[in-house]
Design a protein around this motif. Structure first.
Motif, PDB file in Angstrom:
ATOM      1  N   ALA A   1      -5.220  13.497  -7.842  1.00  0.00           N
ATOM      2  CA  ALA A   1      -4.070  12.864  -8.498  1.00  0.00           C
ATOM      3  C   ALA A   1      -4.167  13.004 -10.012  1.00  0.00           C
ATOM      4  CB  ALA A   1      -3.982  11.388  -8.103  1.00  0.00           C
ATOM      5  N   PHE A   2      -5.377  12.866 -10.552  1.00  0.00           N
ATOM      6  CA  PHE A   2      -5.592  13.015 -11.990  1.00  0.00           C
ATOM      7  C   PHE A   2      -5.236  14.429 -12.436  1.00  0.00           C
ATOM      8  CE2 PHE A   2      -8.378  14.096 -15.569  1.00  0.00           C
ATOM      9  CZ  PHE A   2      -8.048  13.079 -16.464  1.00  0.00           C
ATOM     10  N   LEU A   3      -5.740  15.426 -11.721  1.00  0.00           N
ATOM     11  CA  LEU A   3      -5.463  16.814 -12.088  1.00  0.00           C
ATOM     12  C   LEU A   3      -3.985  17.161 -11.945  1.00  0.00           C
ATOM     13  CD1 LEU A   3      -8.535  18.601 -10.463  1.00  0.00           C
ATOM     14  CD2 LEU A   3      -8.157  18.110 -12.892  1.00  0.00           C
TER      15      LEU A   3
ATOM     16  N   ALA B   1      -7.410   5.486 -11.062  1.00  0.00           N
ATOM     17  CA  ALA B   1      -8.448   4.787 -10.290  1.00  0.00           C
ATOM     18  C   ALA B   1      -7.921   3.468  -9.749  1.00  0.00           C
ATOM     19  CB  ALA B   1      -9.683   4.557 -11.159  1.00  0.00           C
ATOM     20  N   TRP B   2      -7.167   2.741 -10.547  1.00  0.00           N
ATOM     21  CA  TRP B   2      -6.579   1.457 -10.132  1.00  0.00           C
ATOM     22  C   TRP B   2      -5.593   1.667  -8.977  1.00  0.00           C
ATOM     23  CZ3 TRP B   2      -1.401  -0.285 -11.076  1.00  0.00           C
ATOM     24  CH2 TRP B   2      -1.194  -1.640 -10.789  1.00  0.00           C
ATOM     25  N   LEU B   3      -4.723   2.681  -9.096  1.00  0.00           N
ATOM     26  CA  LEU B   3      -3.754   2.942  -8.037  1.00  0.00           C
ATOM     27  C   LEU B   3      -4.422   3.381  -6.739  1.00  0.00           C
ATOM     28  CD1 LEU B   3      -0.897   4.726 -10.024  1.00  0.00           C
ATOM     29  CD2 LEU B   3      -0.738   2.547  -8.815  1.00  0.00           C
ATOM     30  N   VAL B   4      -5.497   4.169  -6.822  1.00  0.00           N
ATOM     31  CA  VAL B   4      -6.222   4.585  -5.610  1.00  0.00           C
ATOM     32  C   VAL B   4      -6.794   3.365  -4.909  1.00  0.00           C
ATOM     33  CG1 VAL B   4      -8.286   5.783  -4.783  1.00  0.00           C
ATOM     34  CG2 VAL B   4      -6.724   6.939  -6.324  1.00  0.00           C
ATOM     35  N   ARG B   5      -7.408   2.463  -5.665  1.00  0.00           N
ATOM     36  CA  ARG B   5      -7.977   1.253  -5.048  1.00  0.00           C
ATOM     37  C   ARG B   5      -6.895   0.421  -4.366  1.00  0.00           C
ATOM     38  NH1 ARG B   5     -11.067   1.374  -9.697  1.00  0.00           N
ATOM     39  NH2 ARG B   5      -9.796  -0.190 -10.737  1.00  0.00           N
ATOM     40  N   LEU B   6      -5.728   0.302  -4.989  1.00  0.00           N
ATOM     41  CA  LEU B   6      -4.647  -0.476  -4.395  1.00  0.00           C
ATOM     42  C   LEU B   6      -4.032   0.227  -3.187  1.00  0.00           C
ATOM     43  CD1 LEU B   6      -2.837  -1.728  -7.617  1.00  0.00           C
ATOM     44  CD2 LEU B   6      -4.256  -3.073  -6.064  1.00  0.00           C
ATOM     45  N   ALA B   7      -3.849   1.536  -3.290  1.00  0.00           N
ATOM     46  CA  ALA B   7      -3.188   2.290  -2.220  1.00  0.00           C
ATOM     47  C   ALA B   7      -4.024   2.378  -0.949  1.00  0.00           C
ATOM     48  CB  ALA B   7      -2.836   3.694  -2.716  1.00  0.00           C
ATOM     49  N   TYR B   8      -5.344   2.311  -1.094  1.00  0.00           N
ATOM     50  CA  TYR B   8      -6.215   2.467   0.065  1.00  0.00           C
ATOM     51  C   TYR B   8      -7.117   1.255   0.266  1.00  0.00           C
ATOM     52  CZ  TYR B   8      -4.454   7.173  -0.124  1.00  0.00           C
ATOM     53  OH  TYR B   8      -3.621   8.261  -0.140  1.00  0.00           O
TER      54      TYR B   8
ATOM     55  N   GLU C   1       0.826  -1.202   0.000  1.00  0.00           N
ATOM     56  CA  GLU C   1       0.000   0.000   0.000  1.00  0.00           C
ATOM     57  C   GLU C   1       0.862   1.254   0.000  1.00  0.00           C
ATOM     58  OE1 GLU C   1      -2.861  -0.246   3.117  1.00  0.00           O
ATOM     59  OE2 GLU C   1      -3.888  -1.953   2.185  1.00  0.00           O
ATOM     60  N   HIS C   2       1.977   1.229   0.713  1.00  0.00           N
ATOM     61  CA  HIS C   2       2.898   2.370   0.709  1.00  0.00           C
ATOM     62  C   HIS C   2       3.519   2.552  -0.680  1.00  0.00           C
ATOM     63  CE1 HIS C   2       2.634   3.194   4.955  1.00  0.00           C
ATOM     64  NE2 HIS C   2       2.856   1.914   5.219  1.00  0.00           N
ATOM     65  N   VAL C   3       3.846   1.456  -1.320  1.00  0.00           N
ATOM     66  CA  VAL C   3       4.400   1.510  -2.672  1.00  0.00           C
ATOM     67  C   VAL C   3       3.382   2.107  -3.635  1.00  0.00           C
ATOM     68  CG1 VAL C   3       5.217   0.104  -4.621  1.00  0.00           C
ATOM     69  CG2 VAL C   3       5.998  -0.405  -2.291  1.00  0.00           C
ATOM     70  N   TYR C   4       2.124   1.619  -3.575  1.00  0.00           N
ATOM     71  CA  TYR C   4       1.083   2.131  -4.453  1.00  0.00           C
ATOM     72  C   TYR C   4       0.773   3.602  -4.159  1.00  0.00           C
ATOM     73  CZ  TYR C   4       0.292  -2.753  -5.676  1.00  0.00           C
ATOM     74  OH  TYR C   4       0.451  -4.034  -6.111  1.00  0.00           O
ATOM     75  N   HIS C   5       0.804   3.991  -2.904  1.00  0.00           N
ATOM     76  CA  HIS C   5       0.568   5.385  -2.529  1.00  0.00           C
ATOM     77  C   HIS C   5       1.646   6.277  -3.153  1.00  0.00           C
ATOM     78  CE1 HIS C   5       0.502   8.965   0.085  1.00  0.00           C
ATOM     79  NE2 HIS C   5      -0.792   8.759   0.047  1.00  0.00           N
ATOM     80  N   SER C   6       2.886   5.832  -3.102  1.00  0.00           N
ATOM     81  CA  SER C   6       3.988   6.585  -3.704  1.00  0.00           C
ATOM     82  C   SER C   6       3.833   6.670  -5.218  1.00  0.00           C
ATOM     83  CB  SER C   6       5.311   5.924  -3.345  1.00  0.00           C
ATOM     84  OG  SER C   6       6.384   6.608  -3.941  1.00  0.00           O
ATOM     85  N   GLN C   7       3.440   5.565  -5.842  1.00  0.00           N
ATOM     86  CA  GLN C   7       3.228   5.567  -7.287  1.00  0.00           C
ATOM     87  C   GLN C   7       2.092   6.520  -7.657  1.00  0.00           C
ATOM     88  OE1 GLN C   7       2.569   1.492  -8.401  1.00  0.00           O
ATOM     89  NE2 GLN C   7       4.743   0.981  -8.330  1.00  0.00           N
ATOM     90  N   LEU C   8       1.032   6.532  -6.867  1.00  0.00           N
ATOM     91  CA  LEU C   8      -0.092   7.428  -7.111  1.00  0.00           C
ATOM     92  C   LEU C   8       0.343   8.883  -6.996  1.00  0.00           C
ATOM     93  CD1 LEU C   8      -3.162   7.930  -7.500  1.00  0.00           C
ATOM     94  CD2 LEU C   8      -3.373   7.731  -5.018  1.00  0.00           C
TER      95      LEU C   8
ATOM     96  N   MET D   1     -11.852   8.454  -1.425  1.00  0.00           N
ATOM     97  CA  MET D   1     -11.058   7.862  -2.492  1.00  0.00           C
ATOM     98  C   MET D   1     -11.303   8.592  -3.810  1.00  0.00           C
ATOM     99  SD  MET D   1     -11.343   3.817  -1.529  1.00  0.00           S
ATOM    100  CE  MET D   1     -10.413   3.233  -2.926  1.00  0.00           C
ATOM    101  N   GLU D   2     -12.543   8.995  -4.052  1.00  0.00           N
ATOM    102  CA  GLU D   2     -12.847   9.731  -5.279  1.00  0.00           C
ATOM    103  C   GLU D   2     -12.139  11.082  -5.289  1.00  0.00           C
ATOM    104  OE1 GLU D   2     -16.630  11.470  -7.804  1.00  0.00           O
ATOM    105  OE2 GLU D   2     -16.985  10.027  -6.215  1.00  0.00           O
ATOM    106  N   ARG D   3     -12.137  11.764  -4.156  1.00  0.00           N
ATOM    107  CA  ARG D   3     -11.433  13.052  -4.078  1.00  0.00           C
ATOM    108  C   ARG D   3      -9.935  12.881  -4.316  1.00  0.00           C
ATOM    109  NH1 ARG D   3     -12.230  15.061   1.250  1.00  0.00           N
ATOM    110  NH2 ARG D   3     -13.565  13.321   1.732  1.00  0.00           N
TER     111      ARG D   3
END
Length: 74
Positions: free
Chosen positions: A63-65, A35-42, A9-16, A56-58
């Protein structure tokens, strides 16, 4: 495997956090990856489902913007 899911989750959070739109990557492809990275990170976040999904949507929108290449689109 040694550190379990919380390490990933820390890895995915960093990637996000560091994810930016790639050259020739469509907005749809970029959004799907965010969206995929948010689901994995959280994935292990526990709490009220509606509150969790809203948060998660926020995060996904921010992250998208942040990662858009075209400043005019941003």
């Amino acid at each position: 495997m040694r550190y379990g899911q919380s390490h990933l989750e820390h890895v995915y959070h960093s990637q996000l956090k560091n994810r930016c739109q790639k050259n020739n990557e469509s907005l749809q492809e970029f959004e799907a990856d965010i969206a995929w990275l948010v689901r994995l990170a959280y994935s292990s976040t526990v709490g009220n489902l509606a509150t969790l999904l809203n948060g998660m949507e926020r995060l996904a929108v921010q992250a998208f913007l942040d990662g858009l290449r075209d400043t005019e689109t941003r």
